[in-house]
Write a protein that holds these residues in place. Structure first.
Motif, PDB file in Angstrom:
ATOM      1  N   PHE A   1      -3.905  -3.442  -3.355  1.00 47.22           N
ATOM      2  CA  PHE A   1      -5.289  -3.607  -2.909  1.00 47.22           C
ATOM      3  C   PHE A   1      -6.030  -4.617  -3.785  1.00 47.22           C
ATOM      4  O   PHE A   1      -6.770  -5.470  -3.280  1.00 47.22           O
ATOM      5  CB  PHE A   1      -6.011  -2.258  -2.905  1.00 47.22           C
ATOM      6  CG  PHE A   1      -5.467  -1.317  -1.871  1.00 47.22           C
ATOM      7  CD1 PHE A   1      -5.799  -1.454  -0.530  1.00 47.22           C
ATOM      8  CD2 PHE A   1      -4.604  -0.294  -2.230  1.00 47.22           C
ATOM      9  CE1 PHE A   1      -5.292  -0.597   0.427  1.00 47.22           C
ATOM     10  CE2 PHE A   1      -4.083   0.567  -1.281  1.00 47.22           C
ATOM     11  CZ  PHE A   1      -4.427   0.415   0.057  1.00 47.22           C
TER      12      PHE A   1
ATOM     13  N   THR B   1     -15.712  -4.636  -0.139  1.00 45.68           N
ATOM     14  CA  THR B   1     -14.593  -4.611   0.787  1.00 45.68           C
ATOM     15  C   THR B   1     -14.461  -3.237   1.421  1.00 45.68           C
ATOM     16  O   THR B   1     -14.747  -2.226   0.789  1.00 45.68           O
ATOM     17  CB  THR B   1     -13.286  -4.947   0.022  1.00 45.68           C
ATOM     18  OG1 THR B   1     -13.458  -6.200  -0.632  1.00 45.68           O
ATOM     19  CG2 THR B   1     -12.094  -5.010   0.939  1.00 45.68           C
TER      20      THR B   1
ATOM     21  N   PHE C   1     -11.612  -0.953   3.679  1.00 46.97           N
ATOM     22  CA  PHE C   1     -10.229  -0.829   4.129  1.00 46.97           C
ATOM     23  C   PHE C   1     -10.171   0.190   5.250  1.00 46.97           C
ATOM     24  O   PHE C   1     -10.654   1.308   5.122  1.00 46.97           O
ATOM     25  CB  PHE C   1      -9.361  -0.388   2.947  1.00 46.97           C
ATOM     26  CG  PHE C   1      -7.950  -0.041   3.305  1.00 46.97           C
ATOM     27  CD1 PHE C   1      -7.077  -1.009   3.777  1.00 46.97           C
ATOM     28  CD2 PHE C   1      -7.483   1.249   3.147  1.00 46.97           C
ATOM     29  CE1 PHE C   1      -5.768  -0.693   4.086  1.00 46.97           C
ATOM     30  CE2 PHE C   1      -6.171   1.574   3.453  1.00 46.97           C
ATOM     31  CZ  PHE C   1      -5.316   0.604   3.923  1.00 46.97           C
TER      32      PHE C   1
ATOM     33  N   ASP D   1      -7.622   2.271   7.878  1.00 52.15           N
ATOM     34  CA  ASP D   1      -6.222   2.656   8.021  1.00 52.15           C
ATOM     35  C   ASP D   1      -6.146   3.940   8.833  1.00 52.15           C
ATOM     36  O   ASP D   1      -7.139   4.652   8.982  1.00 52.15           O
ATOM     37  CB  ASP D   1      -5.593   2.858   6.636  1.00 52.15           C
ATOM     38  CG  ASP D   1      -4.085   2.701   6.654  1.00 52.15           C
ATOM     39  OD1 ASP D   1      -3.624   1.544   6.624  1.00 52.15           O
ATOM     40  OD2 ASP D   1      -3.379   3.722   6.703  1.00 52.15           O
TER      41      ASP D   1
ATOM     42  N   LYS E   1       0.863  -1.170   0.000  1.00 54.04           N
ATOM     43  CA  LYS E   1       0.000   0.000   0.000  1.00 54.04           C
ATOM     44  C   LYS E   1       0.901   1.222   0.000  1.00 54.04           C
ATOM     45  O   LYS E   1       1.992   1.172   0.562  1.00 54.04           O
ATOM     46  CB  LYS E   1      -0.974  -0.025   1.181  1.00 54.04           C
ATOM     47  CG  LYS E   1      -0.327  -0.042   2.545  1.00 54.04           C
ATOM     48  CD  LYS E   1      -1.368  -0.115   3.641  1.00 54.04           C
ATOM     49  CE  LYS E   1      -0.640  -0.019   4.977  1.00 54.04           C
ATOM     50  NZ  LYS E   1      -1.501  -0.031   6.091  1.00 54.04           N
TER      51      LYS E   1
ATOM     52  N   ALA F   1      -6.579   2.576  -2.438  1.00 58.46           N
ATOM     53  CA  ALA F   1      -7.732   1.729  -2.115  1.00 58.46           C
ATOM     54  C   ALA F   1      -8.957   2.176  -2.903  1.00 58.46           C
ATOM     55  O   ALA F   1      -9.687   1.348  -3.455  1.00 58.46           O
ATOM     56  CB  ALA F   1      -8.017   1.754  -0.616  1.00 58.46           C
TER      57      ALA F   1
END
Length: 89
Positions: A19, A33, A35, A37, A13, A46
């Motif tokens: 990704f 999905t 993500f 962070d 990443k 992403a």
């Protein structure tokens, strides 16, 4: 633990391919999905892969103190606020 074969590309990443590859390995569609962070720098990759993004902003005391992370679908001040983010995605 499997080791990487010589010549295997390294994907990290915020690279879009990282990704996409993670979704492929997990056998999930990017649009299904999310993500999480704590670094806004990872948002762009992403999002480009079609993944929803929640950014945790350190140092914010309340949701009102959370500055928006550019491109993120949602930002949270505390990980306890994550269920609210999931409900809005």
């Amino acid at each position: 633990m499997p080791s990487m074969e010589p010549g295997t590309p390294v994907r990290c990443k915020p690279q879009v391919e990282a990704f996409k590859h993670a979704c492929k390995l997990a056998n999930v569609e990017p649009e299904h999905t999310c993500f999480f962070d704590d670094s806004a720098r990872n948002v762009k990759g992403a999002k480009a892969a079609g993944i929803k993004v929640v950014v945790h902003v350190r140092g914010a005391e309340t949701p009102a103190d959370v500055p928006p992370a550019e491109g993120a679908d949602f930002t949270v001040a505390r990980f306890e606020d994550t269920p609210a983010a999931l409900g809005l995605l």
